[in-house]
Design a protein around this motif. Structure first.
Motif, PDB file in Angstrom:
ATOM      1  N   GLU A   2      -7.902   1.065   8.448  1.00 39.10           N
ATOM      2  CA  GLU A   2      -8.452   0.736   7.138  1.00 39.10           C
ATOM      3  C   GLU A   2      -8.302  -0.755   6.847  1.00 39.10           C
ATOM      4  O   GLU A   2      -7.388  -1.420   7.315  1.00 39.10           O
ATOM      5  CB  GLU A   2      -7.749   1.561   6.061  1.00 39.10           C
ATOM      6  CG  GLU A   2      -6.240   1.352   5.992  1.00 39.10           C
ATOM      7  CD  GLU A   2      -5.558   2.275   5.015  1.00 39.10           C
ATOM      8  OE1 GLU A   2      -6.123   2.507   3.925  1.00 39.10           O
ATOM      9  OE2 GLU A   2      -4.455   2.767   5.329  1.00 39.10           O
ATOM     10  N   ARG A   3      -9.239  -1.249   6.033  1.00 41.27           N
ATOM     11  CA  ARG A   3      -9.201  -2.639   5.596  1.00 41.27           C
ATOM     12  C   ARG A   3      -8.380  -2.711   4.316  1.00 41.27           C
ATOM     13  O   ARG A   3      -8.717  -2.090   3.314  1.00 41.27           O
ATOM     14  CB  ARG A   3     -10.620  -3.165   5.364  1.00 41.27           C
ATOM     15  CG  ARG A   3     -11.498  -3.167   6.604  1.00 41.27           C
ATOM     16  CD  ARG A   3     -12.944  -3.481   6.263  1.00 41.27           C
ATOM     17  NE  ARG A   3     -13.112  -4.853   5.813  1.00 41.27           N
ATOM     18  CZ  ARG A   3     -13.443  -5.875   6.611  1.00 41.27           C
ATOM     19  NH1 ARG A   3     -13.630  -5.659   7.915  1.00 41.27           N
ATOM     20  NH2 ARG A   3     -13.589  -7.087   6.137  1.00 41.27           N
ATOM     21  N   ILE A   4      -7.287  -3.464   4.361  1.00 40.24           N
ATOM     22  CA  ILE A   4      -6.390  -3.530   3.213  1.00 40.24           C
ATOM     23  C   ILE A   4      -6.334  -4.940   2.644  1.00 40.24           C
ATOM     24  O   ILE A   4      -6.552  -5.157   1.450  1.00 40.24           O
ATOM     25  CB  ILE A   4      -4.971  -3.064   3.613  1.00 40.24           C
ATOM     26  CG1 ILE A   4      -5.020  -1.628   4.171  1.00 40.24           C
ATOM     27  CG2 ILE A   4      -4.023  -3.134   2.414  1.00 40.24           C
ATOM     28  CD1 ILE A   4      -3.725  -1.166   4.793  1.00 40.24           C
ATOM     29  N   GLU A   6      -7.924  -8.541   2.547  1.00 39.76           N
ATOM     30  CA  GLU A   6      -9.203  -9.176   2.852  1.00 39.76           C
ATOM     31  C   GLU A   6      -9.374 -10.481   2.074  1.00 39.76           C
ATOM     32  O   GLU A   6      -8.908 -10.623   0.948  1.00 39.76           O
ATOM     33  CB  GLU A   6     -10.365  -8.241   2.495  1.00 39.76           C
ATOM     34  CG  GLU A   6     -10.378  -6.929   3.240  1.00 39.76           C
ATOM     35  CD  GLU A   6     -11.570  -6.066   2.852  1.00 39.76           C
ATOM     36  OE1 GLU A   6     -12.596  -6.122   3.563  1.00 39.76           O
ATOM     37  OE2 GLU A   6     -11.487  -5.345   1.843  1.00 39.76           O
ATOM     38  N   GLN A  30     -10.851  -9.052   9.076  1.00 40.33           N
ATOM     39  CA  GLN A  30     -11.097  -8.689   7.678  1.00 40.33           C
ATOM     40  C   GLN A  30     -11.408  -9.916   6.826  1.00 40.33           C
ATOM     41  O   GLN A  30     -11.157  -9.933   5.623  1.00 40.33           O
ATOM     42  CB  GLN A  30      -9.890  -7.925   7.124  1.00 40.33           C
ATOM     43  CG  GLN A  30      -9.709  -6.587   7.819  1.00 40.33           C
ATOM     44  CD  GLN A  30      -8.404  -5.886   7.518  1.00 40.33           C
ATOM     45  OE1 GLN A  30      -8.150  -4.806   8.009  1.00 40.33           O
ATOM     46  NE2 GLN A  30      -7.534  -6.490   6.722  1.00 40.33           N
ATOM     47  N   GLN A 229       0.007  -2.078   9.113  1.00 42.46           N
ATOM     48  CA  GLN A 229      -0.304  -1.443   7.822  1.00 42.46           C
ATOM     49  C   GLN A 229       0.748  -1.786   6.768  1.00 42.46           C
ATOM     50  O   GLN A 229       0.428  -2.121   5.626  1.00 42.46           O
ATOM     51  CB  GLN A 229      -0.396   0.078   7.982  1.00 42.46           C
ATOM     52  CG  GLN A 229      -0.750   0.793   6.685  1.00 42.46           C
ATOM     53  CD  GLN A 229      -0.323   2.247   6.660  1.00 42.46           C
ATOM     54  OE1 GLN A 229       0.384   2.693   5.759  1.00 42.46           O
ATOM     55  NE2 GLN A 229      -0.747   3.018   7.663  1.00 42.46           N
ATOM     56  N   GLU A 232       0.338  -5.350   5.480  1.00 47.46           N
ATOM     57  CA  GLU A 232      -0.809  -5.488   4.588  1.00 47.46           C
ATOM     58  C   GLU A 232      -0.532  -4.873   3.219  1.00 47.46           C
ATOM     59  O   GLU A 232      -0.876  -5.444   2.184  1.00 47.46           O
ATOM     60  CB  GLU A 232      -2.032  -4.828   5.208  1.00 47.46           C
ATOM     61  CG  GLU A 232      -2.593  -5.562   6.416  1.00 47.46           C
ATOM     62  CD  GLU A 232      -3.950  -5.010   6.823  1.00 47.46           C
ATOM     63  OE1 GLU A 232      -4.958  -5.494   6.274  1.00 47.46           O
ATOM     64  OE2 GLU A 232      -3.991  -4.091   7.659  1.00 47.46           O
ATOM     65  N   LYS A 233       0.099  -3.712   3.217  1.00 45.46           N
ATOM     66  CA  LYS A 233       0.363  -3.050   1.937  1.00 45.46           C
ATOM     67  C   LYS A 233       1.410  -3.818   1.138  1.00 45.46           C
ATOM     68  O   LYS A 233       1.306  -3.940  -0.087  1.00 45.46           O
ATOM     69  CB  LYS A 233       0.776  -1.603   2.181  1.00 45.46           C
ATOM     70  CG  LYS A 233      -0.375  -0.793   2.777  1.00 45.46           C
ATOM     71  CD  LYS A 233      -0.358   0.657   2.393  1.00 45.46           C
ATOM     72  CE  LYS A 233      -1.692   1.305   2.766  1.00 45.46           C
ATOM     73  NZ  LYS A 233      -1.726   2.761   2.513  1.00 45.46           N
ATOM     74  N   THR A 236      -0.213  -6.797  -0.583  1.00 37.40           N
ATOM     75  CA  THR A 236      -1.240  -6.554  -1.604  1.00 37.40           C
ATOM     76  C   THR A 236      -0.804  -5.643  -2.738  1.00 37.40           C
ATOM     77  O   THR A 236      -1.524  -5.511  -3.721  1.00 37.40           O
ATOM     78  CB  THR A 236      -2.499  -5.944  -0.950  1.00 37.40           C
ATOM     79  OG1 THR A 236      -2.134  -4.748  -0.239  1.00 37.40           O
ATOM     80  CG2 THR A 236      -3.147  -6.918   0.016  1.00 37.40           C
ATOM     81  N   ASN A 305       2.720   2.964  -0.784  1.00 38.60           N
ATOM     82  CA  ASN A 305       1.701   3.876  -0.253  1.00 38.60           C
ATOM     83  C   ASN A 305       1.586   3.735   1.267  1.00 38.60           C
ATOM     84  O   ASN A 305       0.503   3.826   1.841  1.00 38.60           O
ATOM     85  CB  ASN A 305       0.345   3.651  -0.921  1.00 38.60           C
ATOM     86  CG  ASN A 305      -0.635   4.779  -0.655  1.00 38.60           C
ATOM     87  OD1 ASN A 305      -0.234   5.928  -0.450  1.00 38.60           O
ATOM     88  ND2 ASN A 305      -1.916   4.463  -0.628  1.00 38.60           N
ATOM     89  N   TYR A 306       2.724   3.488   1.900  1.00 35.75           N
ATOM     90  CA  TYR A 306       2.786   3.379   3.364  1.00 35.75           C
ATOM     91  C   TYR A 306       2.597   4.765   3.971  1.00 35.75           C
ATOM     92  O   TYR A 306       3.295   5.713   3.612  1.00 35.75           O
ATOM     93  CB  TYR A 306       4.134   2.787   3.759  1.00 35.75           C
ATOM     94  CG  TYR A 306       4.464   2.807   5.232  1.00 35.75           C
ATOM     95  CD1 TYR A 306       3.687   2.103   6.153  1.00 35.75           C
ATOM     96  CD2 TYR A 306       5.573   3.509   5.712  1.00 35.75           C
ATOM     97  CE1 TYR A 306       4.012   2.111   7.508  1.00 35.75           C
ATOM     98  CE2 TYR A 306       5.907   3.516   7.061  1.00 35.75           C
ATOM     99  CZ  TYR A 306       5.113   2.816   7.954  1.00 35.75           C
ATOM    100  OH  TYR A 306       5.432   2.823   9.289  1.00 35.75           O
TER     101      TYR A 306
END
Length: 328
Positions: A2-4, A6, A30, A229, A232-233, A236, A305-306
């Motif tokens: 998934e793109r997280i 960007e 991304q 992941q 990125e999470k 953001t 939300n990992y």
């Protein structure tokens, strides 16, 4: 995947290393502008060669022990993903001074550079070694023991500095305690190679891998895409309760070294049937090693939300082709 994260300007320290280069690759895909700071002490140029022609990628060859290098790299960055460090428990036991200079003084330089350049979010690679001699399983973030190596001390000091900087300078900082990361671009060579690529290279060459101890030690092996992941999470997440703390980054299952070597032999035998017959040898336990490691990922799941997609088996199946092509 998934793109997280960007369309941001992101500084990845240690961006030519195993984890850093995988993060750079995902971010460039991304539409992010990526700055890589690396001194190539452990990072490899081959890891970033595919990115050098990308106009959105900038390489700064510098050292986090040099504040000026850190300041230059952090200019204009919205997010810092700090992966640069000298890893390895045995390396730190053999040379604690250099480990401290890189992992503590270098970390402090990066915090100062991020502060002075107005970076919005600072995410750093922490370590499961921080749990030290704690025997609690699974590992939860607020219960740690005494460190068992100079490396573990340096990574814990990072967490202390991060907490103080967040409070004193109103910074948003998140630490990610990695558990035994593996995957593509992981270096099998050298005295401090991680166990999976080291075992793979031995098996491919029909050389007996040496397990430290009797093989019953267990680890929460974490595939690289899970780590990407998490970064990125963490970079953001907009829930203020989720920042200025640390998280376990793992899958939440443990695998013994004996189970690991059996899986590697099974998957590599698809390429070379003789690998199934390679003898496994056992050596002495390694100083500073903990017997068992297993992470609770409940905190990261709830606040970041990992949601890791790869367990040890699916991660190995993803990585095995890369290992075969690159470690022969």
């Amino acid at each position: 995947m998934e793109r997280i994260l960007e369309s941001k300007k992101v500084l990845v320290t240690g961006g030519a290393g195993f984890i850093g280069s995988n993060i750079c690759e995902k971010l460039l895909a991304q539409d992010n502008e990526v700055v890589c700071l690396d001194n190539f002490a452990t990072g490899k140029r081959v890891n970033i060669e595919p990115f050098l022609s990308n106009k959105k990628f900038k390489l700064i060859e510098g050292d986090i022990r040099n504040l000026n290098d850190c300041m230059e790299a952090a200019k204009g960055a919205e997010i810092v993903l700090h992966q640069a460090a000298l890893g390895s428990v045995p390396r730190s036991i053999g040379d604690p001074i250099t480990s401290n200079e890189v992992n503590v003084s270098g970390f402090l330089n990066m915090l100062v550079a991020a502060r002075d350049n107005g970076v919005k979010r600072f995410v750093y690679a922490a370590s499961s070694s921080t749990y030290g001699d704690s025997t609690n399983l699974p590992k939860v973030e607020d219960v740690i023991g005494k460190p068992l190596s100079p490396y573990a001390i340096t990574k814990y000091v990072n967490e202390l500095y991060a907490d103080v900087f967040a409070k004193l300078y109103d910074m948003q900082i998140i630490g990610l305690r990695y558990f035994n990361v593996f995957g593509r671009r992981q270096d099998p060579d050298g005295a401090y190679a991680a166990v999976i690529p080291k075992f793979v290279k031995s098996l491919i060459r029909h050389e007996s891998p040496v397990i430290n101890g009797d093989g019953t030690y267990s680890r929460d092996f974490t595939y690289i895409d899970n780590v990407i992941q998490a970064n990125e999470k963490a970079a953001t997440v907009d829930n203020i309760e989720a920042v200025n703390t640390v998280y376990n980054v793992a899958f939440g299952e443990r695998t013994t070294l004996n189970e690991l070597i059996n899986s590697l032999q099974e998957y590599l035998s698809d390429f070379d049937s003789e690998i199934a017959n390679v003898e496994i040898k056992y050596g002495p336990e390694r100083a500073g090693d903990i017997p068992h490691s297993l992470a609770s990922i409940a905190k990261a799941s709830e606040l970041l939300n990992y949601n890791p997609k790869y367990n040890i088996q699916s991660g190995l199946k993803e990585a095995i082709g890369w290992y075969w092509e690159n470690l022969k």
